[in-house]
Design an enzyme around this catalytic site. Structure first.
Site, PDB file in Angstrom:
ATOM      1  N   LYS A  20      -0.890   2.082  -5.796  1.00  0.00           N
ATOM      2  CA  LYS A  20      -0.203   3.117  -6.631  1.00  0.00           C
ATOM      3  C   LYS A  20       1.045   3.904  -5.696  1.00  0.00           C
ATOM      4  O   LYS A  20       1.905   4.244  -6.128  1.00  0.00           O
ATOM      5  CB  LYS A  20      -1.033   3.927  -7.326  1.00  0.00           C
ATOM      6  CG  LYS A  20      -1.843   3.104  -8.534  1.00  0.00           C
ATOM      7  CD  LYS A  20      -0.897   2.324  -9.306  1.00  0.00           C
ATOM      8  CE  LYS A  20      -1.852   1.767 -10.713  1.00  0.00           C
ATOM      9  NZ  LYS A  20      -0.840   1.165 -11.484  1.00  0.00           N
TER      10      LYS A  20
ATOM     11  N   TYR B 178      -6.968   1.112  -4.775  1.00  0.00           N
ATOM     12  CA  TYR B 178      -6.267   1.526  -6.245  1.00  0.00           C
ATOM     13  C   TYR B 178      -5.152   2.506  -5.593  1.00  0.00           C
ATOM     14  O   TYR B 178      -3.879   2.290  -5.967  1.00  0.00           O
ATOM     15  CB  TYR B 178      -6.996   1.909  -7.179  1.00  0.00           C
ATOM     16  CG  TYR B 178      -6.499   2.376  -8.409  1.00  0.00           C
ATOM     17  CD1 TYR B 178      -6.179   1.420  -9.137  1.00  0.00           C
ATOM     18  CD2 TYR B 178      -5.945   3.708  -8.590  1.00  0.00           C
ATOM     19  CE1 TYR B 178      -5.391   1.707 -10.545  1.00  0.00           C
ATOM     20  CE2 TYR B 178      -5.407   3.972  -9.877  1.00  0.00           C
ATOM     21  CZ  TYR B 178      -5.219   2.973 -10.770  1.00  0.00           C
ATOM     22  OH  TYR B 178      -4.622   3.098 -12.030  1.00  0.00           O
TER      23      TYR B 178
END
Length: 233
Positions: free
Chosen positions: A161, A157
């Site tokens: 990002k 994640y």
């Protein structure tokens, strides 16, 4: 007085639940015609029917290579314009995972949706946003992607990002002069299916996205914000 955006069209990927759905609710309340891009059209239509204003579900699986181009053609045909694009669809928040014990399937899937998917959608809709003259492209990111505060955990994640933030910078530079403002927004830890219980109300997180979607023409571009305040990259 809140500005009315009647006549403008906004698209939110992953808009049938969580922060995407709340963003749709708030933008519809400002007068936007809101399109929620969803993988399962029936679920999207059910979600859209519960919101006030003009909210329409369209099929858009950001992980499918040809879906973004097809959705852009549909939006052009049915609505004739796009003023706001919110790249909200995201998967695989993995806080207990470790980079030294990588789950390559999870990592690949995270990048395919969180980065490549958002990239495809941005490319497909850039002509419509540019034609608007006042286009706004909002990449829903996370402080988990901030290099300044990044630590152990959530490798899929966080790295996806961080890469999305890099894409924000590049797109902002390439679209400079077209009237399109491009920013990354961290909604904060909000109580959604992905964020889990204990986060702040989803309406607060969505408000920061709406802020970026409705910036004035002299507003910032190429930035990273939460609640309208800059975050470190």
């Amino acid at each position: 007085m809140t500005k009315n955006h009647s006549g403008k069209v906004a698209l939110i990927t992953g808009g049938n639940r969580g922060i995407g759905l709340e963003t749709a609710r708030q933008l519809a309340g400002l007068g936007f015609t809101v399109l929620i891009g969803v993988r399962a059209l029936a679920k999207g239509e059910a979600a859209a029917s519960k919101l006030g204003g003009t909210v329409v579900a369209i099929a858009l699986d950001v992980a499918a290579p040809e879906a973004a181009a097809g959705a852009a053609e549909e939006v052009q045909r049915r609505f004739g314009r796009l003023d706001v694009l919110v790249n909200n669809a995201a998967i695989h928040y993995d806080p207990s995972a470790r980079a030294l014990r990588p789950d390559w399937t999870t990592i690949r899937e995270a990048f395919e949706t969180n980065v490549v998917g958002a990239w495809r959608v941005a490319v497909a809709f850039a002509p419509l946003l540019s034609a608007s003259g006042h286009g706004r492209l909002v990449n829903v990111s996370s402080e988990g992607g901030s290099l300044a505060s990044m630590g152990a955990g959530a490798p899929a994640y966080s790295t996806s990002k961080a890469t999305l933030n890099a894409l924000t910078r590049i797109l902002a530079a390439e679209l400079r002069g077209s009237g399109v403002l491009v920013n990354s927004i961290c909604p904060g830890w909000v109580a959604t299916d992905m964020g889990g219980p204990g986060g702040r109300p989803v309406a607060l997180g969505a408000a920061g996205i709406v802020w970026a979607a409705t910036l004035p023409d002299d507003g910032p571009t190429g930035g990273f914000f939460r609640d309208g305040k800059r975050l470190p990259w």
